[in-house]
Scaffold this motif. Sequence first.
Motif, mmCIF file in Angstrom:
data_model
loop_
_atom_site.group_PDB
_atom_site.id
_atom_site.type_symbol
_atom_site.label_atom_id
_atom_site.label_comp_id
_atom_site.label_asym_id
_atom_site.label_seq_id
_atom_site.Cartn_x
_atom_site.Cartn_y
_atom_site.Cartn_z
ATOM 1 N N GLU A 1 0.755 -1.220 -0.081
ATOM 2 C CA GLU A 1 -0.116 0.005 -0.204
ATOM 3 C C GLU A 1 0.934 1.258 0.009
ATOM 4 N N ASP B 1 2.036 1.726 -3.503
ATOM 5 C CA ASP B 1 1.070 2.240 -4.292
ATOM 6 C C ASP B 1 0.875 3.602 -4.115
ATOM 7 N N LEU B 2 1.023 4.107 -2.931
ATOM 8 C CA LEU B 2 0.835 5.483 -2.756
ATOM 9 C C LEU B 2 2.027 6.382 -3.406
ATOM 10 N N ASP B 3 3.238 5.799 -3.286
ATOM 11 C CA ASP B 3 4.402 6.374 -3.803
ATOM 12 C C ASP B 3 4.221 6.519 -5.123
ATOM 13 N N ARG B 4 3.842 5.514 -5.819
ATOM 14 C CA ARG B 4 3.809 5.381 -7.361
ATOM 15 C C ARG B 4 2.662 6.427 -7.671
ATOM 16 N N ARG B 5 1.550 6.252 -7.424
ATOM 17 C CA ARG B 5 0.566 7.348 -7.374
ATOM 18 C C ARG B 5 0.995 8.629 -7.359
ATOM 19 N N PHE B 6 1.543 9.013 -6.282
ATOM 20 C CA PHE B 6 2.064 10.371 -6.103
ATOM 21 C C PHE B 6 3.070 10.813 -7.099
ATOM 22 N N ALA C 1 3.482 9.838 -10.189
ATOM 23 C CA ALA C 1 2.843 9.895 -11.441
ATOM 24 C C ALA C 1 1.947 11.076 -11.285
ATOM 25 N N GLU C 2 1.325 11.487 -10.208
ATOM 26 C CA GLU C 2 0.584 12.732 -10.157
ATOM 27 C C GLU C 2 1.775 13.948 -10.524
ATOM 28 N N PHE D 1 0.085 13.950 0.940
ATOM 29 C CA PHE D 1 0.860 12.704 0.652
ATOM 30 C C PHE D 1 1.625 12.216 1.952
ATOM 31 N N ARG E 1 0.569 8.776 4.104
ATOM 32 C CA ARG E 1 1.392 7.800 4.351
ATOM 33 C C ARG E 1 2.083 7.487 5.752
#
Length: 151
Positions: A24, A27-32, A34-35, A58, A62
């Motif tokens: 998880e 996933d948060l790191d990847r989404r951030f 990407a943003e 962010f 986390r």
Amino acid sequence: MDELERQNACEKAFWVKTLELSEECLDLDRRFLAELNGLGRKDKGGKDPLDPTLWENFIEARKSLVEYTTGNLNLLAQDKSSQGRNKDMLARLETTLGEVMRLEERLAGFLSENLVALKDTIDGIAKNQAIFSAYGRNNTKPMPEALETRA
């Protein structure tokens, strides 16, 4: 179910939960990231990738995940026999945490690079502040005799 089986099941559940939390975080790191990559520069009409609210949200999202995962990892690191029994999950956990670390390095690099640019801008403004202040103190109204000579 005897005591040993129950203990192994609890141990397995603990590993699974730790792995889920690590994934998880990933996933948060990847989404951030990407943003951030999708954001344009503020002067190009996009949202500002250095907006403190963006980073605060962010970090807050986390925070509890990282704290809980860190606690779990500390417990798992102390139990060497458990690591031997859960080699497959240990390998997945190492892979996940390795990618989290690489993404965190990219985020830190992004922030560092952009904060240097921000610092340079602030330094430039500070250097020009003396000029702005001196200009502001000048008498901007023309002297009466200057008006007469121009007429």
